[in-house]
Structure formats: C-alpha cells, structure tokens
Design an enzyme around this catalytic site. Structure first.
Site, mmCIF file in Angstrom:
data_model
loop_
_atom_site.group_PDB
_atom_site.id
_atom_site.type_symbol
_atom_site.label_atom_id
_atom_site.label_comp_id
_atom_site.label_asym_id
_atom_site.label_seq_id
_atom_site.Cartn_x
_atom_site.Cartn_y
_atom_site.Cartn_z
ATOM 1 N N MET A 119 143.375 83.678 48.953
ATOM 2 C CA MET A 119 142.763 82.604 48.186
ATOM 3 C C MET A 119 141.988 83.059 47.167
ATOM 4 S SD MET A 119 139.470 81.982 49.002
ATOM 5 C CE MET A 119 139.314 82.296 50.730
ATOM 6 N N PRO A 120 141.295 84.335 47.230
ATOM 7 C CA PRO A 120 140.044 84.488 46.198
ATOM 8 C C PRO A 120 140.666 84.814 45.031
ATOM 9 C CG PRO A 120 139.782 85.789 48.343
ATOM 10 C CD PRO A 120 141.196 85.064 48.501
ATOM 11 N N ILE A 121 139.955 84.671 43.986
ATOM 12 C CA ILE A 121 140.196 84.866 42.568
ATOM 13 C C ILE A 121 139.258 85.727 41.973
ATOM 14 C CG2 ILE A 121 140.603 83.986 40.176
ATOM 15 C CD1 ILE A 121 141.370 81.565 41.268
ATOM 16 N N HIS A 147 144.500 86.976 43.840
ATOM 17 C CA HIS A 147 144.729 87.274 42.316
ATOM 18 C C HIS A 147 143.278 87.895 41.629
ATOM 19 C CE1 HIS A 147 147.830 84.084 42.054
ATOM 20 N NE2 HIS A 147 147.384 83.808 43.175
#
Lengths: 67, 67, 67, 67, 67, 67
Positions: free
Chosen positions: A1-3, A40
């Site tokens: 989930m992290p960007i 991402h």
C-alpha cells in the site's frame, strides 16, 4: 500500500534507479511489514533550473562540471 | 476549491484526458457540493522507467507491446 | 497503477468519500483502460486555515456558517 | 527546512524563476524565522493540456495567443 | 492558476501563515503576471517526528527547547 | 538534495520510522552519490478512511483486527 515519491535532479542512470527501487521496496517491506507487491515508487526527475536552495537556482549554484 | 492530482503512465490521448477531467469535475461537484469552476485537476504523466511496483521498474515489469 | 490525490477542505462525510472513490475509480478505469484493482486514491483533508485563495486564508475568506 | 513546491503552466522565463525563488526564500525566512540556506523550492512546470479548470483542459479553455 | 504548497514543521502562528500567504500571492502575481484571485496556497504542517534530515528524525535532531 | 516522501497508513511506531529514515538515507546516498546531510524525508501518515484501493475505502476493505 505505501507510496514513495523521490524527487531528485535529473541525470541518474537506469541502473541507479533500478537499484534504488529494489532496495527501498525490500527495506520498506521489512521494516513496516507490508508486502513488496503493494509498494509503489514514483521518481520525479527535476531539472536543476527548477530546484532552488537558499534562494538560488541549482543550475547556477551547483553548475555541472565541464564535459 | 478542491485540487485533484492524477499520476499515471504517459500515453493517454488528449481525448482520454478531456473525458477524465470532465467526468471527475462533474462528479466531484455533485458529490461534494462545490462549484465546478473552482475545481483544479493536474495530470502528471510519469514515464514507466520512473514508476516501480513491487521493486521493479514498470518499463521492465510491464514492457510495451511491440509496435 | 494510477494514483489520484484529492486535496479538499476537511468536513466531507464518510458517505461522500465512499461515493467519491467509487465513482472516480470506476470512471478512471473505464476511460483509461486500467484495472480498478490497481487504482489508489488518497484524500488529503486540509484545514481551511491552511488553504489560501487570492492571498487570504480560507477560514477568514469563507467563514463557516454559524452552527 | 521548509519545502515549497510551485505548480504552474510552463513558459515562465529563467529570469522570472530566479526572482521568484529569491523572493520566496527571503520572505519565508523573514516571516517564519528559518535560515535561508535550509529552504528548498521545487518548480513543477505543467503543460496546459495537463491542467484542467472547471472541467476543461487549459490549452482549450485558455488558448495561447497567436505568435 | 498557480498552486503553491508549503511543507514545514507545525507550530507557525496564524499571524505567520496570514502574512506568508499574502506575500507569496502578491509576489507570485507580480513576478509571473497571473491574477491574485487564481493563486492557491496549501500549507502542510508536518510533525517533527515525521520529517528527517540526514537520516535522523527532526524531533530528535532538533529537540524543542524546554518550555 | 533529494526529497523522499512516504505515504502510508498511520500506525507505524517511532522505532519503525527511525529505522526507515536511517536506511533510506544511507541507501539513497550510496546509490545516487549525494551527501546524507542533504536528504530530506517526509512521512505522510494517512488514515485508512482516506485511502482507497480498487474503489473501496481501506478501513472497510482492510478492517483493523479486533484489539
């Protein structure tokens, strides 16, 4: 989930980008416990004339060495 | 007043961008009750070699089909 | 793959956020041809005192109506 | 320490960028009490076809004057 | 049309924010020739524990003075 | 000079943040050849109700386990 978003001057090689995203993804996953597949990373290459430090555009403050 | 920022791979056509901003603006206004005139949308087209998923640069993970 | 970031004043309800992300995701997928599963939307709720238009902080330019 | 990010249409001259970063840095330092040396400014020049206002792409809403 | 985003540590007063957005808007308009009414400024106040410089979180690198 | 911005759900511990910024800074410096002192990392903790994947808000798609 992290960007993760990386802003840096343009000019890094493909090999540097490849290693950067591999390492950041692996370490982010290890430290924060998220799956690698969900991470991402977006690299934003900025021209030195569009980045200022201390009030001075970087292409003037840090000119490229002569070729 | 809202600002919407869309990051996606480069390569969308002008027609796709035109429809995207029309629809996003209309729906945002309808759902959130703000005037359409005040909505800004900025599209940031990112090269696939500057986007990584799962630790791999996207131009290598998802190569373009041959022309 | 796309990432959509929405900056707006705080105060939208959960129901508004829910509809907004549903519609944006469905329309983005339809227009740009990407899978819905890969679309991320991040909502950034900004206090009116941290948003300025025309040089004036919005909590002063657009005060909330009395409760 | 502060980071200022300016998004605007492409087309500003180097002289305009130079003055903008000088003034923003000096004023930010004066008002917020941080050292000028620690202030970063990143300019993001956006093509008018990638910016929409009121649901319309800006190169169509605000066409450039003929040369 | 321009959007200015300011990221800084939390703790600036309302008076500092008010002056900052006034000055940035006026100077941006003067230098770049855009109308003041169209300039958006968004302030993002970041906790020192969420900002790192040189690999160290800022609340540890630059602890607040005792009250 | 680089700026790294990490967006992730809230809830990471201070220890996780501390290790993340240490490792990212060290690796970024090693791979890209920039000094560690000049690297900024900003962590943006996002509430799960403000992050959507596949059109669904994350606090509903991925509910927290019962305490």
């Amino acid at each position: 989930m992290p960007i993760v978003r990386v802003e840096m001057w343009e000019g890094r090689t493909l090999e540097q980008k490849r290693e950067l995203v591999e390492v950041f993804t692996r370490e982010m996953s290890r430290i924060c416990g998220c799956t690698e597949a969900g991470i991402h990373i977006v690299i934003d290459e900025v021209k030195k004339e569009n980045w200022a430090m201390g009030g001075q555009l970087c292409h003037e403050k840090f000119p490229d060495p002569p070729a």
